[in-house]
Scaffold this motif. Structure first.
Motif, PDB file in Angstrom:
ATOM      1  N   UNK A   1       7.883  16.707   7.537  1.00 42.10           N
ATOM      2  CA  UNK A   1       8.865  15.848   8.682  1.00 42.10           C
ATOM      3  C   UNK A   1       8.562  14.336   8.714  1.00 42.10           C
ATOM      4  N   UNK A   2       7.277  14.059   8.896  1.00 41.93           N
ATOM      5  CA  UNK A   2       6.908  12.584   9.216  1.00 41.93           C
ATOM      6  C   UNK A   2       6.618  11.941   7.845  1.00 41.93           C
ATOM      7  N   UNK A   3       7.040  12.284   6.798  1.00 44.20           N
ATOM      8  CA  UNK A   3       6.907  11.563   5.515  1.00 44.20           C
ATOM      9  C   UNK A   3       8.246  11.233   4.668  1.00 44.20           C
ATOM     10  N   UNK A   4       8.393  10.221   3.904  1.00 38.34           N
ATOM     11  CA  UNK A   4       9.604   9.994   3.322  1.00 38.34           C
ATOM     12  C   UNK A   4       9.286   9.893   1.816  1.00 38.34           C
ATOM     13  N   UNK A   5      10.505   9.774   1.148  1.00 42.32           N
ATOM     14  CA  UNK A   5      10.295   9.923  -0.342  1.00 42.32           C
ATOM     15  C   UNK A   5       9.859   8.574  -0.700  1.00 42.32           C
ATOM     16  N   UNK A   6       8.751   8.591  -1.949  1.00 40.37           N
ATOM     17  CA  UNK A   6       8.268   7.304  -2.231  1.00 40.37           C
ATOM     18  C   UNK A   6       8.399   7.151  -3.703  1.00 40.37           C
ATOM     19  N   UNK A   7       9.093   8.273  -4.501  1.00 39.34           N
ATOM     20  CA  UNK A   7       9.018   8.282  -5.852  1.00 39.34           C
ATOM     21  C   UNK A   7       9.019   9.523  -6.551  1.00 39.34           C
TER      22      UNK A   7
ATOM     23  N   UNK B   1      11.188  -2.062  -4.829  1.00 41.40           N
ATOM     24  CA  UNK B   1       9.871  -2.111  -5.617  1.00 41.40           C
ATOM     25  C   UNK B   1       8.914  -1.340  -4.788  1.00 41.40           C
ATOM     26  N   UNK B   2       9.274  -0.490  -3.646  1.00 45.80           N
ATOM     27  CA  UNK B   2       8.305   0.235  -3.161  1.00 45.80           C
ATOM     28  C   UNK B   2       8.221   1.516  -3.556  1.00 45.80           C
ATOM     29  N   UNK B   3       9.206   1.938  -4.561  1.00 44.91           N
ATOM     30  CA  UNK B   3       9.464   3.358  -5.070  1.00 44.91           C
ATOM     31  C   UNK B   3       8.462   3.315  -6.425  1.00 44.91           C
ATOM     32  N   UNK B   4       7.801   4.437  -6.692  1.00 44.54           N
ATOM     33  CA  UNK B   4       6.949   4.598  -8.120  1.00 44.54           C
ATOM     34  C   UNK B   4       7.539   5.820  -8.656  1.00 44.54           C
TER      35      UNK B   4
ATOM     36  N   UNK C   1      -1.544   9.711 -18.666  1.00 44.40           N
ATOM     37  CA  UNK C   1      -0.719   9.414 -17.520  1.00 44.40           C
ATOM     38  C   UNK C   1      -0.706   8.070 -17.084  1.00 44.40           C
ATOM     39  N   UNK C   2       0.398   7.768 -16.079  1.00 49.51           N
ATOM     40  CA  UNK C   2       0.604   5.972 -16.176  1.00 49.51           C
ATOM     41  C   UNK C   2       1.419   5.863 -14.680  1.00 49.51           C
ATOM     42  N   UNK C   3       1.313   4.936 -13.645  1.00 51.22           N
ATOM     43  CA  UNK C   3       2.341   4.871 -12.767  1.00 51.22           C
ATOM     44  C   UNK C   3       2.997   3.649 -12.886  1.00 51.22           C
ATOM     45  N   UNK C   4       4.419   3.524 -12.649  1.00 51.13           N
ATOM     46  CA  UNK C   4       5.161   2.687 -13.233  1.00 51.13           C
ATOM     47  C   UNK C   4       6.140   2.235 -11.841  1.00 51.13           C
TER      48      UNK C   4
ATOM     49  N   UNK D   1       0.850  -1.127   0.157  1.00 49.03           N
ATOM     50  CA  UNK D   1       0.020  -0.183  -0.020  1.00 49.03           C
ATOM     51  C   UNK D   1       0.945   1.199   0.000  1.00 49.03           C
ATOM     52  N   UNK D   2       0.701   2.033  -1.177  1.00 51.35           N
ATOM     53  CA  UNK D   2       1.774   3.137  -1.078  1.00 51.35           C
ATOM     54  C   UNK D   2       0.736   4.440  -0.977  1.00 51.35           C
ATOM     55  N   UNK D   3       0.845   5.500  -0.285  1.00 51.75           N
ATOM     56  CA  UNK D   3       0.312   6.452  -0.114  1.00 51.75           C
ATOM     57  C   UNK D   3       1.254   7.691  -0.569  1.00 51.75           C
ATOM     58  N   UNK D   4       0.813   8.415  -1.331  1.00 53.22           N
ATOM     59  CA  UNK D   4       1.327   9.505  -2.069  1.00 53.22           C
ATOM     60  C   UNK D   4       0.603  10.786  -1.338  1.00 53.22           C
TER      61      UNK D   4
END
Length: 365
Positions: free
Chosen positions: A114-120, A147-150, A161-164, A76-79
């Motif tokens: 501050x509570x978030x991280x780079x996800x893609x 495989x947890x980065x998009x 548009x599309x996610x990879x 589960x990836x939350x942007x």
């Protein structure tokens, strides 16, 4: 692509689900398959679409921040947020994440998220194919491995548009994702700050333009003041010269007109006041002669008085033509016959039919 809007009740924590929750208000775009589910918050999604549209003439990149979780073998990836990389040069053949760019990302992450991280990351390139260029794939592996980065790719003109994600040794296109809605204070604060900076920048540009315009106006005014007096002076001199020339022309015309009127008046006076000439064989009365002589003296110049004397006086050889005179009459009056007309004409170089007028002086043979 399909779009489905629905609400899902919050589930009870199971396994590591206690560290995240499934959003209630969501909008599904496309078909959701596979083991990864991508959720992007509406503030962040709208922001990415906006920067892509506003920069549709060039490439644009951004960093995606949020969190990733696992449950029952599913990812589960939350942007939740996004930060545009405005200083980065972007094209399918050129992508460089320099240290300066990462420093910028870390500063924004610390300040707002501050509570978030780079996800893609996000990539918008005009005319970009959904079949990713090799350089794009290599850039993803170099800076966003795992495989947890998009990667979210958007073509700004066609709005495709599309996610990879990287799986099975390649960049795999995802068939769908979710847009969710919730109170996102960190992204909201970031957007307000960005808008304020943009407005300040616009005001500074406007102030600079106004300052430049005012400076040009002041320089122009100074130049006009510098040359105003000489210009007016030159114009004044030219106007005076023109007025003087016109005045001279009018004066000349007036003099000519006055002279002409005087000459005409003189001729009329001479025509209306006949001068009596003593006949050759006659002796005028003394009183009459005296009165006539006084009139001639007052009205006719001395030379004309002399010329008006009878032709039989040896000292006189000229004659002033009187009203009603003809060459024949003049010949008869002075010589007693008309035989001397030819001589009079030859002496005065005129023809018998030529016009003679009162006051004209001719020579007598």
């Amino acid at each position: 692509m399909i779009e489905i809007v629905y609400e899902k009740e919050k589930q009870k924590p199971e396994g590591n689900e206690g560290y995240f929750r499934i959003p209630n208000n969501i909008r599904q775009i496309g078909e959701i398959t596979g083991t990864q589910k991508i959720y992007i918050e509406d503030y962040a999604y709208t922001y990415l679409c906006r920067i892509a549209t506003e920069n549709s003439h060039k490439g644009m990149a951004a960093i995606l921040m949020g969190q990733s979780n696992w449950k029952d073998g599913n990812s589960y990836l939350f942007i939740k947020s996004a930060v545009a990389l405005e200083e980065m040069e972007v094209s399918e053949e050129h992508l460089a994440f320099t240290q300066e760019i990462w420093n910028h990302v870390y500063e924004k992450n610390k300040e707002y998220f501050p509570e978030q991280e780079v996800v893609g990351w996000f990539l918008s390139i005009p005319g970009c194919s959904m079949e990713l260029h090799e350089i794009i794939c290599q850039t993803h592996l170099n800076h966003f491995g795992g495989n947890d980065k998009i990667l979210l790719v958007r073509e700004p003109l066609e709005k495709e548009e599309a996610f990879y994600r990287y799986e099975d040794g390649k960049m795999s296109r995802q068939t769908g994702f979710y847009v969710y809605y919730e109170k996102n204070e960190p992204m909201r604060s970031f957007l307000i700050s960005q808008n304020a900076k943009q407005e300040k920048k616009t005001e500074e540009v406007d102030d600079s333009a106004v300052h430049t315009f005012r400076k040009k106006v002041e320089m122009k005014s100074e130049t006009e003041e510098k040359y105003k007096f000489p210009v007016f002076k030159t114009v004044g001199v030219c106007a005076m010269a023109a007025a003087l020339a016109v005045g001279v022309l009018y004066a000349n015309d007036y003099k000519k007109e006055k002279s002409s009127k005087t000459a005409v008046a003189s001729i009329k006076e001479k025509e209306e006041e006949p001068v009596k000439v003593t006949p050759v064989n006659g002796t005028p009365d003394e009183n009459t002669k005296s009165e006539e002589t006084e009139e001639v003296k007052e009205e006719i110049p001395k030379e004309e008085v002399q010329n008006s004397q009878p032709a039989n006086v040896s000292a006189q050889n000229s004659y002033i033509i009187q009203q009603g005179d003809t060459l024949t009459k003049i010949s008869i009056k002075n010589y007693g016959n008309a035989k001397r007309v030819k001589e009079i004409c030859e002496l005065n170089q005129i023809q018998e039919n030529d016009l003679i007028y009162p006051g004209q002086t001719i020579l007598l043979p």
